[in-house]
Each structure stands twice: as C-alpha cells, then as structure tokens.
Design a protein around this motif. Structure first.
Motif, mmCIF file in Angstrom:
data_model
loop_
_atom_site.group_PDB
_atom_site.id
_atom_site.type_symbol
_atom_site.label_atom_id
_atom_site.label_comp_id
_atom_site.label_asym_id
_atom_site.label_seq_id
_atom_site.Cartn_x
_atom_site.Cartn_y
_atom_site.Cartn_z
ATOM 1 N N PRO A 156 -20.255 30.721 48.150
ATOM 2 C CA PRO A 156 -20.036 31.669 49.021
ATOM 3 C C PRO A 156 -21.097 32.456 49.828
ATOM 4 C CG PRO A 156 -18.791 31.953 46.958
ATOM 5 C CD PRO A 156 -19.858 31.023 46.460
ATOM 6 N N GLU A 157 -20.830 32.598 51.145
ATOM 7 C CA GLU A 157 -21.569 33.097 52.118
ATOM 8 C C GLU A 157 -21.588 34.584 51.581
ATOM 9 O OE1 GLU A 157 -21.073 32.255 56.054
ATOM 10 O OE2 GLU A 157 -21.522 30.083 55.885
ATOM 11 N N ARG A 158 -22.535 35.570 51.473
ATOM 12 C CA ARG A 158 -22.712 36.777 51.091
ATOM 13 C C ARG A 158 -23.133 37.535 52.438
ATOM 14 N NH1 ARG A 158 -21.053 37.177 45.877
ATOM 15 N NH2 ARG A 158 -21.412 35.478 44.560
ATOM 16 N N SER A 159 -22.663 38.721 52.575
ATOM 17 C CA SER A 159 -23.068 39.577 53.705
ATOM 18 C C SER A 159 -23.263 41.066 53.166
ATOM 19 C CB SER A 159 -22.317 39.718 54.771
ATOM 20 O OG SER A 159 -22.865 40.442 55.827
ATOM 21 N N GLN A 160 -24.144 41.948 53.514
ATOM 22 C CA GLN A 160 -24.289 43.223 53.240
ATOM 23 C C GLN A 160 -24.284 44.035 54.297
ATOM 24 O OE1 GLN A 160 -28.008 43.688 50.669
ATOM 25 N NE2 GLN A 160 -27.091 42.399 49.137
ATOM 26 N N GLU A 161 -23.708 43.444 55.549
ATOM 27 C CA GLU A 161 -23.556 44.275 56.643
ATOM 28 C C GLU A 161 -22.644 45.599 56.452
ATOM 29 O OE1 GLU A 161 -22.002 43.811 61.186
ATOM 30 O OE2 GLU A 161 -21.815 42.168 59.984
ATOM 31 N N ALA A 162 -22.985 46.780 56.793
ATOM 32 C CA ALA A 162 -22.149 48.037 57.047
ATOM 33 C C ALA A 162 -21.559 48.266 58.537
ATOM 34 C CB ALA A 162 -22.918 49.132 56.123
ATOM 35 N N VAL A 163 -20.268 48.743 58.473
ATOM 36 C CA VAL A 163 -19.627 48.945 59.576
ATOM 37 C C VAL A 163 -19.254 50.428 59.427
ATOM 38 C CG1 VAL A 163 -17.867 48.662 61.442
ATOM 39 C CG2 VAL A 163 -18.974 46.718 60.179
ATOM 40 N N ALA A 164 -19.776 51.286 60.412
ATOM 41 C CA ALA A 164 -19.341 52.839 60.597
ATOM 42 C C ALA A 164 -18.188 52.901 61.356
ATOM 43 C CB ALA A 164 -20.488 53.533 60.942
ATOM 44 N N ILE A 165 -17.046 53.414 60.668
ATOM 45 C CA ILE A 165 -15.846 53.627 61.413
ATOM 46 C C ILE A 165 -15.396 55.241 61.951
ATOM 47 C CG2 ILE A 165 -12.984 53.410 61.386
ATOM 48 C CD1 ILE A 165 -13.489 51.153 59.222
ATOM 49 N N GLU A 166 -15.549 55.190 62.930
ATOM 50 C CA GLU A 166 -15.400 56.861 63.631
ATOM 51 C C GLU A 166 -13.759 56.971 63.974
ATOM 52 O OE1 GLU A 166 -17.918 58.810 63.525
ATOM 53 O OE2 GLU A 166 -19.592 57.265 63.169
ATOM 54 N N GLY A 167 -13.547 58.179 64.150
ATOM 55 C CA GLY A 167 -12.071 58.572 64.867
ATOM 56 C C GLY A 167 -11.463 59.471 63.579
ATOM 57 N N SER A 168 -10.240 59.762 63.889
ATOM 58 C CA SER A 168 -9.283 60.482 62.927
ATOM 59 C C SER A 168 -8.810 59.517 61.705
ATOM 60 C CB SER A 168 -8.044 60.908 63.873
ATOM 61 O OG SER A 168 -7.257 59.685 64.017
ATOM 62 N N ALA A 174 -7.968 48.304 58.634
ATOM 63 C CA ALA A 174 -6.964 47.241 58.326
ATOM 64 C C ALA A 174 -7.174 46.316 59.262
ATOM 65 C CB ALA A 174 -5.756 47.760 58.597
ATOM 66 N N ALA A 175 -7.840 46.523 60.489
ATOM 67 C CA ALA A 175 -8.129 45.267 61.407
ATOM 68 C C ALA A 175 -9.483 44.307 60.813
ATOM 69 C CB ALA A 175 -8.418 45.896 62.923
ATOM 70 N N LEU A 176 -10.130 45.310 60.329
ATOM 71 C CA LEU A 176 -11.582 44.533 59.841
ATOM 72 C C LEU A 176 -11.126 43.706 58.728
ATOM 73 C CD1 LEU A 176 -14.215 47.228 59.913
ATOM 74 C CD2 LEU A 176 -14.258 45.338 61.037
ATOM 75 N N ILE A 177 -10.171 44.136 57.602
ATOM 76 C CA ILE A 177 -9.943 43.510 56.514
ATOM 77 C C ILE A 177 -9.218 42.080 56.986
ATOM 78 C CG2 ILE A 177 -8.329 43.438 54.349
ATOM 79 C CD1 ILE A 177 -9.115 46.395 54.262
#
Length: 266
Positions: free
Chosen positions: A237-249, A258-261
């Motif tokens: 399996p390909e592994r990624s450690q990328e982090a995404v910051a989610i802003e907003g309410s 949910a969209a990312l998942i």
C-alpha cells in the motif's frame, strides 16, 4: 523414530518485492531466513530427539523444504543445530505454488525418504502467507491424525504423542497414535544455537536436492499449474503523511472532512 520437519524460507524484512506477472513474492535467497514458526518446529523435534536419545532410543530428524537453490544454506543451519539430514525440493516446476500444490510436492518428497516417517512437525503458519494450511493438508494427504497450534513441548511415550494445544475454550490436552502430524505455535519453544561441532559438520553434510522428476511428482499438480487458488493482485500500500488544514465553522469543517474521506475511498 523418524521425524520430518518442514521449513520454509521467508523474507527477512517486511519490504518485499512482488512479481508483476505471477503476483507472487520475489524470493531473494540472500535476504531469507527460516520461518520463525518452523524454527520452533525444528526445536520441538530436536527436543524429542534429545529425550529419546537419553533413554537409549534412536531418533532421526530430517528437515525438508521447497524453494530456490539458496534455501540449502538454511537447511545446513538446521543440521548445525542438530538435524540429521536435509532434503531440498528445487525445480522451476514448483514455482508459484499455493498451499495445495506445496503440500503435494512436500508429500512426494516425504514419500521418497529412505525411512518411514513417524511424525511430521510443521510451524503453525508462515509469516509471509498466514494460511496455516500446510500441516493439516499433509495430515490429509497421509491420512494421519493432526494436532494443530501446539503451545508446549509435546511428550512421546511409545507410539503415543500427547500435546497441549490452543482451542476456542482455552487449551486442551490431546493424545494421538503415531504416525501423526503436529503444527506448533511460535512460542512453544526457543530454537537452540548451533554448536561449533554442528557448524563444522553442516559444512560438509550432504543436502539432497531433488527435482519434480526425482520425487515422481506430476507437474500438472505442482507450481502455478497445480494451484486451484490464484493471487489476483498483491501490492504494498502507498502511504502518505500529508496533512490538510480545514478552516471554517464546525459544519463547514465536517462537510469538508466528509468530502476528503469520500475522495480517498475512490
């Protein structure tokens, strides 16, 4: 008494290469070790040999494997630790075998040994496959009773073997008449170190290397040709450690998560 121990060469690392055409593990002998469960099986057999030898009873331990030519190195290590002789089944006709084809090849090899086998000892499973099928399948091939997942050193008294095995309710003690097959858990025993005389003897000890023709195997029942189960796809399996910051309410963050998942599951 004659004990046959089945051992397998497995990768010494979790980083393995897969053949893109056959979808099987690329075997590199230089990076192989004895399957840990099979190392325990060898120690169980050697301990039985020691106990019987102390009582003046002759016991022979034969180790056998199916694999590439470099597997001979591992079989010599088994001899250095106390095994009496070794047999390697090595032929391109054996390549890509599933458990059924492997069992057939091993059964042909065991049948070709120059002395009838009283006990077959296998590791519970191989760390590169986890099927835990070879021992029971060998028992079926030879129509022998089988005790699986033996947790402690078994006892042999005359033609009876008594072993403590794991079961759904905990552990139970089982007795069978020989000849028989047992599979052992990894923690059932600790493999001894080779002795200096053993290492020296192993360097010149004969290791029989036999092909499918030598053991009278039907090549329609060996290797990929004789395997009713096929691996469709194997991959790391390909592994990624990328982090995404989610802003907003909170509501906006939940929707974005949910969209990312959902995207990641496609």
């Amino acid at each position: 008494m004659h004990i046959a121990v089945c051992v397998k060469a497995v990768p010494s690392t979790t980083e393995v290469k897969m053949d893109p055409e056959t979808h099987t593990i690329v075997r590199d002998g230089r990076a192989s070790v004895i399957n840990p469960f099979d190392a325990t099986a060898l120690e169980v057999a050697l301990a039985i040999k020691d106990a019987r030898s102390a009582a003046g009873e002759r016991t022979r331990v034969s180790v056998m494997s199916m694999g590439i030519p470099d597997t001979e190195r591992l079989l010599r290590d088994c001899i250095a630790r106390g095994a009496d002789d070794a047999l390697l089944l090595s032929d391109r006709a054996f390549a890509g075998a599933d458990t059924l084809a492997t069992t057939y090849a091993l059964s042909c090899g065991i049948s070709q040994l120059d002395e009838a086998v009283d006990l077959i000892v296998c590791g519970k499973m191989a760390v590169d496959g986890d099927t835990a099928q070879i021992g029971p399948e060998l028992a079926g091939a030879f129509e022998m009773p089988c005790i699986t997942d033996v947790q402690e050193q078994p006892e042999v008294c005359g033609r009876t073997l008594r072993a403590r095995r794991a079961c759904d309710g905990g552990r139970e003690t089982v007795e069978v008449d020989l000849p028989a097959v047992i599979t052992v858990a990894k923690d059932a025993a600790q493999l001894r170190m080779p002795s200096i005389p053993g290492v020296l003897a192993a360097e010149t000890a004969p290791v029989a290397v036999k092909t499918a023709a030598d053991v009278g195997a039907d090549t329609a029942r060996t290797g990929l040709a004789g395997s009713p189960t096929q691996v469709v796809r194997s991959f790391v399996p390909e592994r990624s450690q990328e982090a995404v910051a989610i802003e907003g309410s909170p509501a906006e963050q939940a929707a974005a998560l949910a969209a990312l998942i959902e995207e990641g599951c496609r």
